[in-house]
Design a protein around this motif. Structure first.
Motif, PDB file in Angstrom:
ATOM      1  N   UNK A   1       4.177  17.102  44.249  1.00 40.56           N
ATOM      2  CA  UNK A   1       5.392  16.723  44.523  1.00 40.56           C
ATOM      3  C   UNK A   1       5.525  17.947  44.907  1.00 40.56           C
ATOM      4  N   UNK A   2       4.902  19.346  44.617  1.00 41.62           N
ATOM      5  CA  UNK A   2       5.068  20.409  45.002  1.00 41.62           C
ATOM      6  C   UNK A   2       4.057  20.668  46.848  1.00 41.62           C
ATOM      7  N   UNK A   3       2.839  19.468  46.807  1.00 42.70           N
ATOM      8  CA  UNK A   3       2.037  18.814  48.009  1.00 42.70           C
ATOM      9  C   UNK A   3       3.031  18.476  48.752  1.00 42.70           C
ATOM     10  N   UNK A   4       4.403  17.596  48.690  1.00 41.74           N
ATOM     11  CA  UNK A   4       4.479  16.747  49.582  1.00 41.74           C
ATOM     12  C   UNK A   4       5.763  17.943  49.471  1.00 41.74           C
ATOM     13  N   UNK A   5       6.336  19.112  49.707  1.00 38.30           N
ATOM     14  CA  UNK A   5       7.572  19.448  49.914  1.00 38.30           C
ATOM     15  C   UNK A   5       7.292  20.704  50.363  1.00 38.30           C
ATOM     16  N   UNK A   6       5.608  20.786  50.178  1.00 37.65           N
ATOM     17  CA  UNK A   6       5.594  21.282  51.401  1.00 37.65           C
ATOM     18  C   UNK A   6       5.578  21.317  53.074  1.00 37.65           C
ATOM     19  N   UNK A   7       4.683  20.237  52.823  1.00 34.99           N
ATOM     20  CA  UNK A   7       4.619  19.183  53.737  1.00 34.99           C
ATOM     21  C   UNK A   7       6.007  18.614  54.386  1.00 34.99           C
TER      22      UNK A   7
END
Length: 498
Positions: A8-14
């Motif tokens: 979810x954190x990686x998706x938030x960055x993207x």
């Protein structure tokens, strides 16, 4: 950090915006919470500088300490804070409710609702804990007397600080913790403790990204720290001259009044942005539906509130500075039990939380392909209803035959694994024998047995009763843990707050 939260954190960055990691709200949110934004003087041990406190966005009351190093002014601030907090607590002492106990054969009474305090971050919780410690031992008579409400405020602040450590409690909530429980941002957990940056990720303005808003939040002139710490540049350039102007005007009442107003304006400017962010966070949390088991955990807060009121009404003393060996062990045991139950309840309430347990093999989802709801086991002294169902899943099932599984849809029901057979194309077939949650007859009520075609979540996590541990009486403390406590309570003497 779990795998799903990392994703979810990686998706938030993207995506440039925080991603939800919960589908329901996992904490209670009162209709009228008391929001408290504290500010402390840098370089001093828990020296209160100011606070904004109130129960509505447009009802903020500013309390300030013009000279935080002045002991009398600190306690005057404590009395003013008590004049806000204690009447708020009294609002919950008018209505009580009966709670059945002993399987309905008796009842006990508790207050129908309880107060809730909201602070910006965990540092705010620490501030209240230390502030409570510094005030609960004070006396309204003798040397250095204080207002009678000050020690009572200290006991209540200590109560809330202790409830904040209890897993699943909503009596005292740090807003950053509440928000990160439901959203994952593209920044570190340390950066998530900065409320302006956190809300910049969760609810950025149209056309902006979370990273841009977080960068903006690093400018203390645009986004002052959410307390209780202040920005060093603000301390040196603005705060120190304002305090010096007030202190230096002792002989000029007019100049002193003007300096007080100027200091008040400076401190309100520091606290007002965080006050607005607090209510913005309340709105975001209120938009989420509460989890099914949130009300049950809030009942625990109501019980604790009722118990503390009864303790005070009976003339009980302030909380000790430190627990004895037995009390500390019992408290730790209660927290461990509460933490286990809280983790299971969150998983039962929220498919997104349960998904983390599916990744670890503690849960799986499958389809019911066969069901025998009328099966009776007559091998014992008397026949008992024991339906069987067959579940087919494509997920790993790392449990042996004989394991007892549970379903969030029917938490009172147990499903014992009778057969486990790997099938073709990576599927697994399980035959489960059901018990519990179907009444005491030999016919299962409608809906108590999963039907063919139903998609079922099964897990090894149990929300069943956890028995309390046995501990010796305090006077029987083993010598390995210091022996029986001394006759003089550890917290009898008032703490010097100079």
């Amino acid at each position: 950090m779990s795998t799903l939260r990392a994703l979810a954190k990686a998706q938030a960055v993207a995506a440039g915006v925080a991603q939800p990691v919960a589908t329901v709200r996992h904490l209670h949110l009162a209709e009228r919470p008391l929001v408290l934004v504290p500010l402390a003087l840098a370089g001093e041990a828990n020296a209160p500088l100011a606070a904004l406190v109130g129960t509505a966005p447009d009802a903020a009351r500013l309390l300030i300490v013009p000279q935080p190093r002045n002991r009398d002014q600190r306690f005057r601030f404590a009395a003013e804070l008590a004049a806000v907090v204690l009447p708020y607590l009294a609002e919950f002492l008018t209505v009580s409710e009966a709670v059945p106990v002993d399987r309905g054969r008796d009842v006990r009474h508790r207050y129908a609702d309880a107060p809730q305090l909201l602070v910006p971050n965990p540092a705010g919780v620490t501030f209240l804990r230390l502030f409570g410690r510094s005030t609960r031992f004070r006396r309204p008579d003798g040397e250095h007397p204080v207002h009678p409400d000050v020690p009572l405020l200290g006991r209540w602040l200590t109560f809330f600080a202790e409830r904040a450590e209890h897993p699943g409690s909503s009596a005292l909530v740090a807003m950053t913790d509440a928000l990160t429980l439901h959203w994952a941002t593209g920044q570190s957990s340390v950066e998530d403790q900065h409320l302006p940056a956190l809300l910049g990720w969760i609810d950025p303005p149209v056309g902006s990204t979370g990273a841009q808003m977080a960068a903006r939040a690093e400018d203390p002139t645009l986004c002052p720290p959410a307390g209780p710490a202040t920005d060093p540049d603000f301390d040196n350039r603005v705060l120190a001259p304002a305090i010096a102007a007030y202190t230096g005007a002792e002989d000029d009442p007019a100049a002193r009044a003007a300096a007080y107003v100027a200091l008040e304006r400076v401190l309100r400017g520091q606290l007002a942005p965080t006050w607005e962010l607090m209510w913005r966070g309340v709105g975001l949390l209120r938009a989420l539906p509460p989890g099914a088991r949130v009300a049950g955990r809030w009942d625990g807060d109501k019980d604790a509130f009722t118990g503390h009121v009864e303790h005070l009404d009976a003339g009980g003393g302030p909380q000790p500075r430190r627990d004895g060996a037995v009390a500390a062990a019992a408290r730790l045991h209660r927290w461990e039990r509460a933490l286990t139950s809280y983790a299971v309840q969150r998983a039962y309430d929220d498919p997104l939380v349960m998904a983390e347990h599916r990744l670890t093999g503690e849960a799986f989802v499958g389809d019911v392909t066969l069901a025998d709801p009328t099966r009776v086991d007559d091998s014992g002294r008397r026949p008992v209803l024991r339906p069987r169902i067959q579940v087919v899943t494509t997920e790993p099932v790392p449990v042996p035959v004989g394991t007892t599984l549970f379903s969030p849809a029917r938490p009172a029901q147990k499903a014992k694994v009778v057969f486990l057979t790997p099938a073709a194309d990576g599927k697994t077939e399980l035959v489960l024998e059901l018990s519990g949650g179907m009444g005491r007859g030999l016919t299962a009520p409608p809906g108590t047995v999963p039907e063919v075609g139903e998609r079922l979540c099964l897990t090894t996590l149990s929300d069943g009763f956890l028995p309390a541990g046995a501990f010796p009486a305090p006077e029987e403390t083993p010598w390995t843990h210091g022996g029986p406590p001394a006759s003089t309570a550890d917290g009898d003497a008032a703490e010097d707050w100079s």
